[in-house]
Design a protein around this motif. Structure first.
Motif: not given
Length: 267
Positions: A43-56
Motif C-alpha cells: 500500500v501507499t497509505s496506512a490508516n493506523v488505529a488510534c487505540g479506541f477500536h484497536a491498536g495498543d
C-alpha cells in the motif's frame, strides 16, 4: 494535493493516479489481526488505529516505524470508543464528547508517529464512525471540527459522493474521496451492510478487476448488477478481510499493469 472532486461520474475523466490504503495497527496486546508488514510492502497509505477500536501503543509505534522505513504515508484512523465491538457499533456521543475523543486519538497517534520518524498525513474515520460521519450530521460535524482544530492542513478521507466531503470542504479542509476495493456497493453508491449478502468480495482477481475498472472508467458494479459512477482518489483494501495481502498485491499489480500510477493521496 488538489481538493477532491467528490463522488459520482459527471463525465469527468478518472484520475491517472490513485492511492492504495489499508487499515493497519489493529492488533491489541498478544492478539494480532493483520500482517501489517506484508501490507506495508504493497500500500501507499496506512490508516493506523488510534487505540479506541484497536491498536495498543506498542503495536501502533511498530507500524509507524515500519511505514516510515518504507515511505508509506501514515493516517489517523480514529473510532468511536468501542474496543469490544471493534468500532463497528454506533455510539450516541454528544458533539463535544466526540470532538474530544477524536482529538485525543489524533494526539496519541501524532506522538507515536513522531517518535517513529514519521508524521500523521491525513485522517480517515473508522467503522461506524466513518459510516455515520459520512452523512454529515452531528457526528460528521464533530469529525470535521476535530480535524480543523488539530491541524487544518490535514486532508480528511471520506466515502466518495458523501455529504461529509462537502461539509469538510466548506470548513476549509482538504479532502480525499475514497472507494473500497473489497466491499459491495448498492445501486445508490452506498456500501452494502456488512451483515448482508455481497458485503465483501474476497477473490483477489475479482477485486483487482473491479478496482481497475473503478479507477480507469469511474464505475463499480453494484450487488444488483448495475454500474454505479464512483469518482475516487484513494482505494481501501481492508486489512482484516480474508486474504487481505493477496488481494492488495493483486490490486496493485493490476493497477500498474493498466498504467495507473499508485501513490499516496496526501503527498
Amino acid at each position: 494535493m488538489a481538493p477532491s472532486g467528490g463522488g459520482g461520474g459527471g463525465g469527468v475523466a478518472p484520475p491517472a493516479r490513485v492511492d492504495l490504503n489499508a487499515d493497519l495497527g489493529e492488533g491489541f496486546g498478544r492478539w494480532s489481526l493483520t500482517d501489517d508488514d506484508a501490507l506495508l510492502d504493497v500500500v501507499t497509505s496506512a490508516n493506523v488505529a488510534c487505540g479506541f477500536h484497536a491498536g495498543d501503543p506498542e503495536t501502533v509505534l511498530a507500524v509507524c516505524g515500519s511505514a516510515a522505513r518504507r515511505g508509506v504515508a501514515v493516517g489517523a484512523h480514529p473510532s468511536y470508543r468501542d474496543l469490544v465491538g471493534f468500532g463497528r457499533r454506533y455510539v450516541d456521543a454528544s458533539r463535544t464528547e466526540l470532538v474530544a475523543d477524536v482529538l485525543y486519538q489524533l494526539g496519541a497517534l501524532a506522538g507515536l508517529a513522531r517518535a517513529a520518524g514519521t508524521r500523521v498525513s491525513y485522517v480517515k474515520p473508522h467503522g461506524a464512525l466513518y459510516t455515520t460521519a459520512a452523512g454529515a450530521g452531528v457526528h460528521g460535524e464533530a469529525v470535521v471540527e476535530a480535524v480543523r482544530r488539530f491541524d487544518p492542513e490535514l486532508p480528511l478521507v471520506a466515502l466518495a459522493g458523501s455529504p461529509l466531503l462537502d461539509l469538510a470542504r466548506a470548513a476549509g479542509l482538504r479532502t480525499v474521496a475514497e472507494a473500497f476495493a473489497d466491499r459491495g456497493y448498492t445501486a445508490t453508491g452506498a456500501l452494502v451492510d456488512r451483515r448482508s449478502p455481497g458485503a465483501l468480495v474476497t477473490d483477489p482477481s475479482e477485486v483487482a478487476a473491479r478496482v481497475v475498472r473503478l479507477v480507469t472508467e469511474g464505475v463499480v458494479r453494484s450487488v444488483d448488477g448495475a454500474d454505479v459512477p464512483v469518482r475516487a482518489e484513494s482505494v481501501c483494501v481492508h486489512g482484516d478481510s480474508p486474504g487481505a495481502v493477496a488481494v492488495a498485491r493483486a490490486v496493485r499489480s493490476a493497477l500498474e499493469a493498466a498504467g495507473v500510477q499508485v501513490r499516496a493521496a496526501s503527498s
